[in-house]
Structures are given as structure tokens and as C-alpha cells.
Write an enzyme that holds these catalytic residues in place. Sequence first.
Site, PDB file in Angstrom:
ATOM      1  N   GLU A  33       7.302  47.114  35.294  1.00 14.50           N
ATOM      2  CA  GLU A  33       8.462  46.291  34.931  1.00 14.50           C
ATOM      3  C   GLU A  33       8.037  45.176  33.999  1.00 14.50           C
ATOM      4  OE1 GLU A  33       9.824  43.759  38.048  1.00 14.50           O
ATOM      5  OE2 GLU A  33      11.929  43.937  37.496  1.00 14.50           O
ATOM      6  N   HIS A  35       7.384  41.734  32.502  1.00 18.28           N
ATOM      7  CA  HIS A  35       7.092  40.424  33.085  1.00 18.28           C
ATOM      8  C   HIS A  35       6.866  39.402  31.977  1.00 18.28           C
ATOM      9  CE1 HIS A  35       6.785  42.397  36.992  1.00 18.28           C
ATOM     10  NE2 HIS A  35       6.731  41.217  37.540  1.00 18.28           N
ATOM     11  N   ASP A  44       3.518  43.948  39.179  1.00 15.85           N
ATOM     12  CA  ASP A  44       3.972  44.264  40.540  1.00 15.85           C
ATOM     13  C   ASP A  44       3.133  45.347  41.209  1.00 15.85           C
ATOM     14  OD1 ASP A  44       5.845  42.341  40.202  1.00 15.85           O
ATOM     15  OD2 ASP A  44       7.571  43.674  40.130  1.00 15.85           O
ATOM     16  N   HIS A 119       7.671  44.177  44.740  1.00 23.38           N
ATOM     17  CA  HIS A 119       8.740  44.176  43.726  1.00 23.38           C
ATOM     18  C   HIS A 119      10.041  43.985  44.478  1.00 23.38           C
ATOM     19  CE1 HIS A 119      11.111  45.575  40.268  1.00 23.38           C
ATOM     20  NE2 HIS A 119      11.575  46.590  40.952  1.00 23.38           N
ATOM     21  N   GLU A 121      13.161  44.383  44.129  1.00 19.78           N
ATOM     22  CA  GLU A 121      14.187  45.423  44.204  1.00 19.78           C
ATOM     23  C   GLU A 121      13.785  46.601  45.092  1.00 19.78           C
ATOM     24  OE1 GLU A 121      13.198  43.819  41.530  1.00 19.78           O
ATOM     25  OE2 GLU A 121      14.876  43.381  40.195  1.00 19.78           O
ATOM     26  N   HIS A 176      10.555  35.394  38.775  1.00 22.41           N
ATOM     27  CA  HIS A 176      10.078  36.599  38.117  1.00 22.41           C
ATOM     28  C   HIS A 176       9.319  36.234  36.853  1.00 22.41           C
ATOM     29  CE1 HIS A 176       9.965  40.822  37.071  1.00 22.41           C
ATOM     30  NE2 HIS A 176      10.171  40.436  35.836  1.00 22.41           N
ATOM     31  N   GLU A 181       3.903  34.246  39.921  1.00 18.82           N
ATOM     32  CA  GLU A 181       3.263  35.485  39.473  1.00 18.82           C
ATOM     33  C   GLU A 181       2.218  35.217  38.390  1.00 18.82           C
ATOM     34  OE1 GLU A 181       6.375  39.027  40.486  1.00 18.82           O
ATOM     35  OE2 GLU A 181       6.573  38.126  38.496  1.00 18.82           O
TER      36      GLU A 181
END
Lengths: 257, 257, 257, 257, 257, 257
Positions: A33, A35, A44, A119, A121, A176, A181
Site C-alpha cells: 500500500e 505510504h 505494512d 494494516h 483495513e 497512515h 510509521e
Amino acid sequence: MTDSVFMAEITWPEFDAKTRAKVPFFLPVGATEQHGPHLPLGVDVYLPTHVAAKVAAEVGGLVAPTIPYGYKSQPRSGGGQAFPGTTSLAAHTLSLVVRDVVHDLGLHGVRRFVIVNGHFENTWPIIEGLDLAIRELRRDGIDDVTAMRLEYWDFVHRQTLDRLFPEGFPGTDLEHASLLETSMMLVVRPDLVDMEKVPSDGPARFPTYDRTPVPPGMVPASGVLARAQGSTAEKGQWLIDDHVSLIAAAVRREFGL
Amino acid sequence: MTDSVFMAEITWPEFDAKTRAKVPFFLPVGATEQHGPHLPLGVDVYLPTHVAAKVAAEVGGLVAPTIPYGYKSQPRSGGGQAFPGTTSLAAHTLSLVVRDVVHDLGLHGVRRFVIVNGHFENTWPIIEGLDLAIRELRRDGIDDVTAMRLEYWDFVHRQTLDRLFPEGFPGTDLEHASLLETSMMLVVRPDLVDMEKVPSDGPARFPTYDRTPVPPGMVPASGVLARAQGSTAEKGQWLIDDHVSLIAAAVRREFGL
Amino acid sequence: MTDSVFMAEITWPEFDAKTRAKVPFFLPVGATEQHGPHLPLGVDVYLPTHVAAKVAAEVGGLVAPTIPYGYKSQPRSGGGQAFPGTTSLAAHTLSLVVRDVVHDLGLHGVRRFVIVNGHFENTWPIIEGLDLAIRELRRDGIDDVTAMRLEYWDFVHRQTLDRLFPEGFPGTDLEHASLLETSMMLVVRPDLVDMEKVPSDGPARFPTYDRTPVPPGMVPASGVLARAQGSTAEKGQWLIDDHVSLIAAAVRREFGL
Amino acid sequence: MTDSVFMAEITWPEFDAKTRAKVPFFLPVGATEQHGPHLPLGVDVYLPTHVAAKVAAEVGGLVAPTIPYGYKSQPRSGGGQAFPGTTSLAAHTLSLVVRDVVHDLGLHGVRRFVIVNGHFENTWPIIEGLDLAIRELRRDGIDDVTAMRLEYWDFVHRQTLDRLFPEGFPGTDLEHASLLETSMMLVVRPDLVDMEKVPSDGPARFPTYDRTPVPPGMVPASGVLARAQGSTAEKGQWLIDDHVSLIAAAVRREFGL
Amino acid sequence: MTDSVFMAEITWPEFDAKTRAKVPFFLPVGATEQHGPHLPLGVDVYLPTHVAAKVAAEVGGLVAPTIPYGYKSQPRSGGGQAFPGTTSLAAHTLSLVVRDVVHDLGLHGVRRFVIVNGHFENTWPIIEGLDLAIRELRRDGIDDVTAMRLEYWDFVHRQTLDRLFPEGFPGTDLEHASLLETSMMLVVRPDLVDMEKVPSDGPARFPTYDRTPVPPGMVPASGVLARAQGSTAEKGQWLIDDHVSLIAAAVRREFGL
Amino acid sequence: MTDSVFMAEITWPEFDAKTRAKVPFFLPVGATEQHGPHLPLGVDVYLPTHVAAKVAAEVGGLVAPTIPYGYKSQPRSGGGQAFPGTTSLAAHTLSLVVRDVVHDLGLHGVRRFVIVNGHFENTWPIIEGLDLAIRELRRDGIDDVTAMRLEYWDFVHRQTLDRLFPEGFPGTDLEHASLLETSMMLVVRPDLVDMEKVPSDGPARFPTYDRTPVPPGMVPASGVLARAQGSTAEKGQWLIDDHVSLIAAAVRREFGL
């Protein structure tokens, strides 16, 4: 060789010995994904794998191969599927993957699972996949499985967040590709972080609902939902230390280790 | 950073640039499967990932994250699901994973795919998943995708096999955890190979059919189907060189690179 | 009536008696697929049905109705789906059909299965369908099922192939609508073979990988992958005799008949 | 060869010519189901295949291979799944088979379908499978398909029923393995009918609802729901004549043939 | 509160007490479907819910929440999907809903089910969903479930139909949005019936087969298949009285209440 | 009749007129789930239906029938599936229901959707179902659909929460069957609330992870996760007023009403 915590790195007799010893198995579930322009697509995957490995080393467990594709990115939590590179599975697909992996490990004798989500989701497809696996195992006569399922970022001391966000923690929703992160990536894979590319088009201001299609301008063009400025490896280490020690403590408590 | 061939290691703007440049995308599909007492469970992930990365480096492509769980191991080609550690997906699950990944990459603009299979049993679920993805992309208005799908071990010079098997190549069927894979692992992850544990209970003598349940004694107890004795890094390098150069040549030919 | 080996031709009390006697049940799995301009679309139904019936007659078994639609034809083994008339099932669909049929027969008491594949591309969907059925039967409390799963063409004496191909057997890969199938059809359904239409545009020269879409010219326009010239009923009988006697022997051995 | 109405018996160029000529394609959908002690398990395959072939011969159409397994038998219409030999598909499986076959034929250019159902319980899975196929074809850009879907037994003159049942037609519900099917089988496959085994334990008296599990005694032990006594080939011919002529008329009307 | 027959209106301890008392559970399955210009889209929800509630009150049962979306409307029984407002589920979806609901209730201890269908097209997806649930419950160790499955309109005295249709009952096939449903709606939800809008473009004259796409003019433009003129609440009450008393009698008989 | 906001209560011509006028369609998604000893199992149906109806009345929209079964209850948010009466769908099932309903409405011309979730666990299966529907509609040539998807409880003024929880809002996580839901039920269905049964065994103290099986004592025996004491209709009205006015404002803003 035999001291690796990674299931992929050991032989089947070693796996068998660990399974018979009832060590906990960690299954990290990641994603591919976006970032932001400063972090790689694999964040992730790297982070939950790192945390899981550290915890496994502490408690004597094993880490199954990380599932590298996760559920579809949502605009309000990951920028959404439209960002180049965000490559995802349908919910049913991800649930089936989790189901199959947990089920097979259960058939091999694994009785203690720790599913480590990396992650946001993924949470619900994992919940479903795990539930399906447990039900199938029970039908196969295996009814003594215990499983923990967690988001690693939930294991953090309040004080750590206060140190990281002296002006108040904005909440994990927008975190995010942001400070947390980015800081952890500066520990885990600093070679893949380019702090000079940290954008400043956030933070996102989302409505309290999803909207399809995503209206132009809703998601910051960079894909970074909050702020990544000020990220440091030191801060990343604080977080990782919290994640590892708190998850390890929970694992020990649940499994009486 | 930007010179990594691994999609997981680059940012979304870098991914986007590569996609717009129509570089080929490699998708390795692996497995978590017993490979005897001397090789780790991750062999079918390490080898196709390594080969794909080498080819990608040669032709200027990108490698998507390797799918680490494959289709159910069969007794006659991998020893079967009963071996501890062999952790697999149902055929439908694996097909859906391949479908979703290829479909999403296609939506992002990838037009040249090379699916690199690293586990014999994956072949047909990959074929189906790829076909489903291509059909869905077409329904989404994307009809200019070209895909190659291959087993990396099929790319080898006849002479190389003759050098490796002076007494005659027994065929890929039994080459599970045997000379070829062991030799290549001595190149790719020598730290995970324990030549002292190479067993000598093979080669397997299989009937010309599947039999369920597997009769006792049909599969060598070690999980090694042929012979791994005599494996060396040098031999492994011969193979890898063949695989890389021949696949690269095919990719260049197909995509006019 | 009662001496028919075809399940479709007997009554339920006769079926019941056979089931209680634990006779082996043969399930042919075919296809509806192009076989060149000289053979009909049903070749992959006629041949495995014929072989299964002969074997069943020898060993006292029953033949369940042949599944007449198979998995998608692949360019390198059957010419591919683009040939008019090739009418196929998705992998998941075929696996579900096999699962349902085997499962239901198992519920009725069948304990000895021989799945006779007549279409190369069916192999893996059958493997999966059979595995799903066995797992479900086990959950239904039926754990004493034994199943053989085979491609009928694998049961042939080396000498027979030498007689058929004095210049060397090119391998089963290209044997689509070619010498073997044409010869056998001259035995089984000679009325449906038109030797005057045998084409000469083969043999195909395939690369060692799949390519989507199929490049023009890769598959011979006739759909015949190797050569059908020289096919005779006599040769077909050699093959059928081998198939029947060798499969019968294996069935007897496995089931102690 | 080329005058066969059976798709399985013609070559792909012949299929292609017929398809380009827009001839109607008939797809019989059968079942493998108990039909009493006097009729074979394949009745629901033989009858619709026979009718479809006769109609196809009249109108110049082709008959695709009959699907030989149908939806689960229900106690009130076929005796139920508990009868030995009744071997069925789940509803979803059957719908997928119909979907795949119709879809593939549509991709090959077939535009006129006649789905000929030969097993009462198949009606709704066929409806769904056909609907799914039509929707998918439309997404593939094919929107000019016309399909008829019918139960062949609905095509009968009132007078014929009056001749067959002078005391009043009891309705198709109980006509399982009874006068109609037995009489037609005396035409189509008289070698498989044993009139001496016709039972007399019917007719069934069913409640106006389904009941699971089936109460003992609800279904006649023979599996014959009404009466088969008095069945003759002559009566069977009356029925077949009606079915063929009335279906052919409808097909001609719908397709302007 | 505790005297409500609706499961949605009671608390979990009350549900638990009823379940332990082995009361029958009614699951109405409805639809959202056009019912002409004079009846609302919810007819197939209101009617079976009303009947189920009345029966439950008589026999001391509970009514689970009505499934409000049913299987796709067919032209010959409900006008077809093209009518605005007709909003339906795929067959597989509806079967899964029924499976999940019955399965969960079974896990909670419900042992006596009465599935009350209120939409003709639902019959077969319900049959399948119920069968799947029963099979799964059995695998979960629950094998003492009894289920009735019915169409409420089948429970009517012959005399009532004669009173309603002095010139002969045209059959339930065309009774969509016609005299029966309109009359009952005048009892159940008279506020939603507009007798002035009753159309007169029927009755439909359907062929004995389905035809896709639906030819123009085949279905009356109003969506009313037969006639609704002459509908009265009195007639509706006759029907409801029959439905309730006859279903209640059957339920009592089956469950020994 | 025509002024009803409930789609179930209007005729198809009325539905058609509304659809052509592009009014927003509200789809409430509920659940059948334990809500303590003082609230009925239908709380998650009553509340979102009520809110949706009020909003629809304000903005001139229509409310589709509420989906009455939701995703599996989780221990930390709803007490879990073990509570009697909690009757749920698998994630895939719920997603398919949402997909089918939205897809069908889209085919009928609905272009503005507001999915109103009333059960926390539904969020992600709804997200997936909506995404699947949008993708399918696009393949059907419909690409101008706009959809909002929301949890109604997220639409509340900070001040309202401050008034309700003077000592600080504990968060929505534990608000199951507690002050908020109880107060709103005292407005919406006061006849189904029994304040005398409000338990005092909460609040739950959950760990930061899921644990399967649920350890004894983790979930309060009553099923109430926080506190319901002090619930009043007045407080419920504050909440409902917020929900309705804030959602209506968002709907107007998004759709330019």
C-alpha cells in the site's frame, strides 16, 4: 539455523518439534500500500513482521510467513485504492487465505495463534478468516485452539504517545504514513526512508462517513494522512519497544508462558 | 532506494513512474512446504524470488511481493500435506489471490506481467487466477495486457542438466528438495542449508496415479523425493545462471525490450 | 440390464447391491474440446469412458456418468479456448462438480473410487475436487474412503510407445488430437473419424511458458498439436489394451480384488 | 458425420459453421437419480437428450453434451437424496456449470439457446445459471443472445393427457418414475426397462410442505411416486411426439425458423 | 413485552427461555418486488410475516426477522426483474442468508423450524439454504433438528378457492398482485392498497417456457398477472384464516404440540 | 400512501418516479443481536431504520428495507456470538446481500445511496459489498453512482456527548446496550424497554486484542458492555436529533439538495 524465529527458515523436523512444544505461532498480516513519497509500499509488511519476530524471540515462538497483500485500502485510513501501487485482495479472498493458513497450521498441531495485523483495513477480514478456521478445525475434531488477534499499534503506553505528541495524540485513524510509521521505519528499514520527501500537504480532514467516489481533494495528494515531520529512529524505537514488550506480556499471560 | 527491483521497497511515485514506463512486473508465487531435513520450509519462496529479482534487474522490471503460501502439496511432487509445516491454500483461494493481485496491478497501469512460479503444484491455480484477472480487466476496459506465466525450472540448457546428471536426468517430477533445489539454496541462502542432514531414503518410486490416503511408505520419510547428495553452490550457480539468462531472453523477446 | 457397468443403466436397488459389495466406482472426467478437423469435439469424453468401462468390466466395478465438460483448454496442451467448440468450466466449477459427485457417492456407501481423467487440463481441478470431497466426507463421519486418481494415458508399456513412435516418443504434451487419440478413436468411434481431414500443419513448437494472449501462429491453425498421420485402429487397440490391462492391474492391487 | 445433431460428434470446423449459421443450440440438463426398481438411474439424462435431439433434427440445431448430474432430489418430487444412487450437485454448483457452458458457447458465437430441463429440481438452478451467463456475456459485449428455457414435459396436448389418464391427470408433481417416464423409456431405452419390477406401493400422499428429515413412510419405498402400471411404448410415443412437435414449433416461432 | 411473538421484540434471556422450551421458530422469507400499481413493493414481506405471526401466536412459537429481499423475480410468476423497484438477491446469496440464519439459530438451541416462504421464486434457494444449514449443523454435532418448509398459499381449503373463483381457480401461477394478494393486503395493510389503481390489462398469457430477453408485451405493463378486481378484505380474511389454521394444524401435528 | 418514505410501502410507479427524480436512497443495515436483559434483540434494526426514515423525510429520500441480520457479533463490541439470540451472517454473505441490493437498485436507476449502518460489526462487510456493487455497476455501464456509507452514531455534537457523559465519554466501543442505545430505544420503541432489568455488571474491561475462545468473565454476563443506568427518552431524543440533523446536512451537502 535452528534459532531462527521464522518458520520459513527452519526445516520440517524443527517445525514439528516446535509445534509439539506448543510454542505460539505468530501470523503477521500485511499489505502492499502507498505510504507517501517518503516510505516504501511494503511498510505494512515490514513493521508487523519486525514486531512479531521480536515478540516471538522473547516468548519462544515462531513467525509464519507474512501475508503480503491485505484488504482494500480505504480513503479515510490509507488513502484508498486509487493510489498507484496499492495492491489489495477482496475481503473474501483475504479471509480465505487466513482461514486456510490457520486451518493447515492447526492440522499440523499448532494450538496457540497470535495473528498480528499490520494494516488497519485487514482487521475484519482477519476476524472472519480466523473464525472460519476455528469452526473448520472444530469440525475436524480439533477444539483446543486458542488464538489472539491484535493490531500491533494498540500496544503502546499512554506515556509514549504523550511523549510523541505533546500537543495531543490525533488518534490512530490518521496515522497512515505519518509520525508513527515513519519513525518505526527509521528503525526497521532506514534504507527505505527518504525524510527529504516527507510532504506537508496534510493532515487530512475527513468527514465522518465514506464517500464513493472519493471527492477530489479529500485525500492529501501525497497519501500521507497526518504529519510525518519530526519522525526519528529514537521515537520509532520507543514505539517498537512498547509494542514488543506489551504484546509479549499479553502473550505470556494468555498462554501461561 | 529507487534502484531496488522490489516493489515493496519503492514508493508509490516510483511505482507510478515504472508503471508508466511499461516495465515488466514479475509476480513470484511460492509455497511454505517441507523440503526435507536439510532445507527450510521457505525454499519455494526464496528461489523464485531470487530468480525473478535477477531477471528484473537485467530487464529493468519490478518484482511484486512473493505470494508465500501455495497450493496443497501433492505426495508425488512435494510429499503431500501430511508433512509438518506444509501450509497451503485451497486452489480457489490461491486463484483468487492471483486474480486480485494481477487485477489491481492492471488497474494501476501494469501491462506486462511475468508470473514466476516456484512451486510445482501452483501451476494450475495460477493459470486460473491469471485467466480470471485478464477477463475482469477486459470487462473494466483494459484489453492490452500481455502476460507470461512460467515455471522457472523449465528454463535450463540441456547441457546443464547433462553436466548435473551425467547418468541421466531423472526428470523434474522427483526433483523436490533434491539436487537442483539444494544446490540453488547453497547459492541463495546457504545459511539455511544443512548438508549434514541430507537424507538417503530416496528416491521415491511412485505409481502412475494418485492414491488417497497416501499408503504408508510411498513417500520417503525424509520428504526428499530424489537425491540431494552432491549438491554444491557451483551447481546451483549453473542453474541460476540458466534460469536468469533464459527467462530474461524470453522476456525481452516477448516484450521487445 | 443388470450386467451393465454403467451406473446410468442400472436401477437403484442394483446400485445399492453393488455399493454394499464395495465394488470400485469409476468416474470419468472428460471435456468438450476441439480435436482438429478430423476428430469430434467429444474425444475426451469417449476415450476415458471407454477405458473406464472396459476396466470396470474386468474388475467388477461401476462407471458413474462421465462429466462431459472439463477445465479450460490451454494453448500448449489443447489449443486453447479460442477454438470454436471448446466449451469449458472454470476451475472452481469443475472442482465443485467433482466434490459433489464424489461426496454424494460416498454418502451412498461407495468406498473405492477411481477417477479417470480424459483431458489433460482437468488434472488439478480434479485433485482439488477430490480433496474437498474427502475432507467433507470425513466431517460427515466417513473416513474409510480410498481413491485412485489417474490420467488413463499414463498406463502404457514402454514397448508400446516404442512401437508407435519408432523415431522416439515426442511426449504426451503435444499428443493432442494426434496419433494416440486418433488411433484410439478409430477403435472407439470410427464413424466419427475422418482420416482424410488429418492436417499437416504441425507439430507445434511451443515456448517453455504460457503467453496471454496467444501470439498468432503459436498454435497450429488446425488444432492438431503433433501429427495424426499414420493413425490406425490397430495402434489404437494396442493403446487401449495397455490402458485397460494396466489400470485394471493397479485397481486390483490397490483394492485387493 | 456432419449430419449428427450432437455437438460432441462433430468437429470444430463443423461447429463453427453451424454457429455462424445461427442455428439454435440445445443444452439438455439431466440428473442421476433413482427411478424406481424398474427404471435406470439415467432416465433424466436419456429423455431430455432424446427429445432435444429430435427437435434439433427438425429445426436444424445442435445438441450440446447433456449435463448428467442435477440438483438434489426432493422427497416430494423425486424421492429425495436418501435413495441409493441419487447423485446430485449443490444448487450453486449446477448454476455455475450452466453459467460456464452457456457463457463459453456465447463467446463462440452461439446466439440462440434452448435449455431443455429433464429433472424437475433443476429448474431454478438453471434459471440462475442462465441469468448469470447472460449478465456475463453482456459485460463481455455480447448482448444479442436469445434463450428459451423449458421443462420438456410441459409441452403436451391436453388431449394426450386425457388419453393417458382417462380418470384425470394427477398432475406432474407425482409423475416421477411413473406412467409418463416409464412409457417414454419404453421408446427411448426399452432395454433398460423391466416392467416386471414395476411396484405398486404408490401413489405417494404428500403433505403441502417439505419436512426435514423425511418422516418414515412418507416416500413410497420403491421410489415410484405415482403409478407406472399400464405404461406402454405406444403411450410413450404419444408423449414424445407431443414434446418434439410442440417444442419444435415454439423454437421455430421464437427464432423465426 | 414478553408476549410478543417477534424475536426482534424480546430480550436474549426471553429468547433463551423459549429456545429451551423447544418452541417452533418461524422464519418468513419475503421479497421486495413490484405488485402492480395498487399494491406496495413490500407485499411479499407483509403477508408471510402476518401469517407466521398468527400461527406462532396459536402454537406458542417465535418469528425470526423476515428476510426482506428474495430471489430474482421471474416474468411468468412476478413480472421479472425489469420492473422498477424489484430488488432481489442472487440465488447463492439468498441460500447463504438462509443457511447462516438457520445455522446460527440451531447453534443457539432451536430445534424446530418452520420456514414460511412468501415469494414464489424463493422456494428453491430456500430449499438449498436449509439443506446447507442442516448439513453444517450435523457436522457441528447437532442432528436433532426438524424443519418444515412451506409456501403459505398452499394451505387453503378447496372450498375457499371455489368461493373466491366461482368460475374456476386459474392456478397460483398467475396469482401475482391479483385477487388473493390484494384481498389479503386489504386485511393486513389496507392503508397501502389503492383499489382505484387496480389495472385491467391482464390476465397474462404466458408460453410454457421462459424466454430471455422478455419479449415486449409478454408481461402486462401493470405488473398484475391475473385480475385484482373484486378483491375485498372479507375474501382476504377467508384466505388468512385458512392459511393460519391449516399451517397451525400442520405445525402441531409435526411437532406434537 | 405516496408520502411514505419506506420503499416497501410504495408502488412500483411511485418508486420509479422517485428514482427518476434522483432522490437519495437510504439502506439501513441492522442486526439481530443480544442487547442485554432490558432491550430487545432488534435494537440494531429499530434505530438505524428510525434515523434513516427521519433523514429521508427531511431530504425527500426513500428508505429501502432494512437488512435485519448483520455480521457476527464480536465479544469486545457486542458480546459475541455465544449470547442466545444473536443471529448473524458470515462476512461474505452480508457483503453479497449489500452487493445485490445496491446493484439492483442501481440497475433501476438509483444514483444516490446512503448506507446507514446500525451495527458496529457490519462496517467492513458493508464496505466490501458496496465496493463490489459499484464495480459491477461500472461493468454494466453505470458509472455515475455516488454513495455515502456511515455509522449513524458518528453524527453527534461534541456538546451532546458532554451533556450525556459529564464525567467523560467512555467511547463508542463499549456503548453496546448501554446509555446511548437504551435512551434512543426509549424514544423509538419504549414498549420494548424494561428499565427495571437494566443490569449493573459492567462496564466490561477488555484487553487490547481479541481472544478466541472468549475467556470466562471477559464479557459481562448481562451482555451490557458499559452502563445503561440513567437512560431517558430525553437523552435519546438529543441523540436522535443530532443524528438526523447532522446526517441530513451531510446528505444535502453531498448531493446538492
